[in-house]
Motif scaffolding. Sequence first.
Motif, PDB file in Angstrom:
ATOM      1  N   UNK A   1       0.843  -1.214   0.000  1.00 23.12           N
ATOM      2  CA  UNK A   1       0.000   0.000   0.000  1.00 23.12           C
ATOM      3  C   UNK A   1       0.869   1.252   0.000  1.00 23.12           C
ATOM      4  N   UNK A   2       0.453   2.237  -0.818  1.00 22.46           N
ATOM      5  CA  UNK A   2       1.250   3.461  -0.918  1.00 22.46           C
ATOM      6  C   UNK A   2       0.852   4.465   0.149  1.00 22.46           C
ATOM      7  N   UNK A   3       1.849   4.948   0.888  1.00 26.56           N
ATOM      8  CA  UNK A   3       1.565   5.959   1.900  1.00 26.56           C
ATOM      9  C   UNK A   3       1.607   7.353   1.272  1.00 26.56           C
ATOM     10  N   UNK A   4       2.453   7.495   0.230  1.00 25.64           N
ATOM     11  CA  UNK A   4       2.592   8.806  -0.414  1.00 25.64           C
ATOM     12  C   UNK A   4       2.411   8.692  -1.920  1.00 25.64           C
ATOM     13  N   UNK A   5       1.617   9.613  -2.456  1.00 28.84           N
ATOM     14  CA  UNK A   5       1.478   9.719  -3.912  1.00 28.84           C
ATOM     15  C   UNK A   5       1.731  11.159  -4.310  1.00 28.84           C
ATOM     16  N   UNK A   6       2.627  11.335  -5.269  1.00 26.17           N
ATOM     17  CA  UNK A   6       2.901  12.664  -5.791  1.00 26.17           C
ATOM     18  C   UNK A   6       2.492  12.653  -7.263  1.00 26.17           C
ATOM     19  N   UNK A   7       1.659  13.606  -7.641  1.00 28.24           N
ATOM     20  CA  UNK A   7       1.118  13.620  -9.005  1.00 28.24           C
ATOM     21  C   UNK A   7       1.384  14.955  -9.684  1.00 28.24           C
ATOM     22  N   UNK A   8       2.128  14.907 -10.768  1.00 25.39           N
ATOM     23  CA  UNK A   8       2.334  16.105 -11.588  1.00 25.39           C
ATOM     24  C   UNK A   8       2.990  17.270 -10.871  1.00 25.39           C
ATOM     25  N   UNK A   9       3.845  16.949  -9.895  1.00 27.83           N
ATOM     26  CA  UNK A   9       4.461  18.029  -9.103  1.00 27.83           C
ATOM     27  C   UNK A   9       5.412  18.873  -9.954  1.00 27.83           C
ATOM     28  N   UNK A  10       5.180  20.172  -9.926  1.00 35.57           N
ATOM     29  CA  UNK A  10       5.996  21.119 -10.692  1.00 35.57           C
ATOM     30  C   UNK A  10       6.319  22.305  -9.802  1.00 35.57           C
ATOM     31  N   UNK A  11       7.598  22.753  -9.848  1.00 37.45           N
ATOM     32  CA  UNK A  11       7.942  23.987  -9.142  1.00 37.45           C
ATOM     33  C   UNK A  11       8.732  24.915 -10.048  1.00 37.45           C
ATOM     34  N   UNK A  12       8.162  26.067 -10.273  1.00 37.58           N
ATOM     35  CA  UNK A  12       8.875  27.136 -10.970  1.00 37.58           C
ATOM     36  C   UNK A  12       9.098  28.244  -9.949  1.00 37.58           C
ATOM     37  N   UNK A  13      10.365  28.573  -9.675  1.00 36.09           N
ATOM     38  CA  UNK A  13      10.656  29.636  -8.706  1.00 36.09           C
ATOM     39  C   UNK A  13      10.314  30.998  -9.319  1.00 36.09           C
ATOM     40  N   UNK A  14      10.119  31.994  -8.446  1.00 37.46           N
ATOM     41  CA  UNK A  14       9.736  33.331  -8.952  1.00 37.46           C
ATOM     42  C   UNK A  14      10.676  33.883 -10.036  1.00 37.46           C
ATOM     43  N   UNK A  15      11.948  33.469 -10.003  1.00 38.90           N
ATOM     44  CA  UNK A  15      12.877  33.986 -11.030  1.00 38.90           C
ATOM     45  C   UNK A  15      12.767  33.210 -12.353  1.00 38.90           C
ATOM     46  N   UNK A  16      11.828  32.255 -12.433  1.00 45.33           N
ATOM     47  CA  UNK A  16      11.609  31.520 -13.674  1.00 45.33           C
ATOM     48  C   UNK A  16      12.305  30.168 -13.740  1.00 45.33           C
ATOM     49  N   UNK A  17      13.143  29.833 -12.735  1.00 45.37           N
ATOM     50  CA  UNK A  17      13.820  28.530 -12.739  1.00 45.37           C
ATOM     51  C   UNK A  17      12.810  27.385 -12.625  1.00 45.37           C
TER      52      UNK A  17
END
Length: 226
Positions: A1-17
Amino acid sequence: ENVLKVEGLTKIYPDGTLAVDDIDFQIKAGDFCVIIGPSGCGKSTTLHSLVGKIPPTEGKVILDGKDITHAPTYERDIGLVFQDFQLFPHLTVEENIIYGLKRMDLPKDVIDERLENVLEMMQLHELRARPPKELSSGQKQRVALARSLVLEPKLLLLDEPLGDMDYKLQKRMERELLRIHRELDTTFVYVTHDQTQAMRLADQVIVMNGGKIEHSAPVEEVYNEP
Ligand code: ADP
Ligand code: ADP
């Protein structure tokens, strides 16, 4: 059984990175999961998104079936052990360990019992009245772990926790971590750029590169390819 599911996680920092680029992964309850990849590949950004220190630009974080993407850090039931430990210098070992517990509104006997258990497990009884500056880095590490474990999180995240230690101490702390992981009913997510460490510690390995996941598989599949 999965305790954690991450779906489509995206991070763009304010400077555009674009630090994390639409990643999906799952972690089985009780696993020792290692996230590995070179510096700058997005490991820390991923961890900090899980604990709620960084708001993701897109995607979902689901813990035990509950969407916690926008939950405040203290409601997440996820512990984080920092690379530099971040102990309170003016508090003793014992005070450092119960600091978070005291804010959880638990009865005093529960706090006392959890404290004694974790001191025992981490072999910190003799050091309980000391300030952090009198401890070795291995001892500080044990306090940092104890402080997170005492909150009994569903998931414990470790951000390169053995980074600054010499090789011998690293090996000893690895054995210690494996022992603690076996004894507890907790899932570990451990970040490193060290492949040999990943091979020694992991059940599951997630290989990151350039903000993407290249592999996510049991350790045997990632490192024993023909
Ligand atoms: P890792 O933990 O694998 O070293 P990070 O998640 O720290 O990777 O960083 C991923 C990328 O995002 C890197 O290019 C890094 O320079 C960039 N980055 C990290 N934090 C910030 C920030 N606060 N603002 C802008 N860029 C950042
Ligand atoms: P780590 O690799 O352990 O994440 P870093 O040295 O990459 O450590 O990052 C330390 C801090 O600097 C973090 O808070 C991160 O968000 C920030 N940071 C990293 N890269 C950048 C960047 N390119 N621009 C702005 N902040 C950054």
